[in-house]
Design a protein around this motif. Structure first.
Motif: not given
Length: 244
Positions: A166-186
């Motif tokens: 899923a080539q778009g995942n990094a863009t979606r998660l790190f730049f579009r910040l689509e999900s709040e279920k993500w990166l807790k503790g990082w």
């Protein structure tokens, strides 16, 4: 993807790397950006997950290169969800064009926390989906962008290995910040979008270059001029994280 098909692609990429000097020159600049995020003060192993043909060693010779399948130039077989490293023994985990193959990124980060030393870093280099690169990645690359496909945020590893992209995942998660279920503790300590028409038009590993190697300096100047508008023109991204 089965092991036979994977090996065919790996050998094809190895041949492209050895025969295509333009590709090696472009990747050298990518690797230099990764090296800049390496903290030499951290003790522990530098491990690349999903090394393919092991090219990161050209920039960081002491890298432990890994992949799901063995090859003579790799150091060990490694699954990103269950790494063969002791607790707190790794200083850096590098993922070059691998993050978009992780169906469950939260499960990977759970395992990353286990193996990383205190303050250890995860360095991710990925496709970035901008207005211009979407057409290139969507039409000319065999892997899906999966722009609207739900991302699995489970902390549990997949029960079996199979090919996911899923080539778009990094863009979606790190730049579009689509999900709040993500990166807790990082903590994201570095986030950069990279304009690289010099890369897109080089043909990468799978296609012939659209411009001759002699024009690379000109292409890089164009990249620099367009870098002020990354949402329109970026094709790559570089992300650095460490645990909080």
């Amino acid at each position: 993807m089965n092991i036979e098909q994977h090996q065919i692609e790996i050998l094809h990429n190895k041949h492209a790397w050895e025969s295509k000097r333009l590709l090696r020159t472009i990747y050298k600049s990518f690797y230099n950006q990764i090296v800049a995020l390496v903290d030499p003060g951290l003790k522990g192993k530098i491990v690349e997950i999903g090394s393919g043909v092991g090219n990161l060693k050209s920039a960081i010779p002491h890298t432990i290169c890994t992949d799901l399948f063995p090859n003579p130039w790799l150091d060990t077989v490694c699954n990103a969800y269950a790494m063969p490293f002791e607790n707190s023994s790794v200083s850096h985990l590098v993922l070059f064009d691998v993050f978009h193959h992780l169906e469950r990124p939260n499960a990977f980060f759970k395992e990353a926390r286990r193996v990383l030393t205190n303050g250890g870093r995860v360095i991710i280099f990925e496709p970035y989906i901008s207005v211009s690169s979407m057409a290139v990645y969507g039409l000319l690359h065999h892997e899906a962008i999966a722009w609207n496909v739900p991302i699995n945020h489970s902390d549990d590893s997949p029960s079996e290995d199979y090919y996911y992209a899923a080539q778009g995942n990094a863009t979606r998660l790190f730049f579009r910040l689509e999900s709040e279920k993500w990166l807790k503790g990082w903590k994201v300590f570095h986030k950069q979008r990279v304009v690289s028409f010099s890369y897109l038009l080089s043909g990468g590993y799978s296609k012939p270059a659209i411009y001759p190697e002699q024009l690379l300096p000109l292409m890089q100047k164009i990249d620099a001029m367009l870098s002020h508008l990354p949402s329109l023109f970026a094709a790559r991204c570089l992300v650095g994280l460490n645990s909080e």
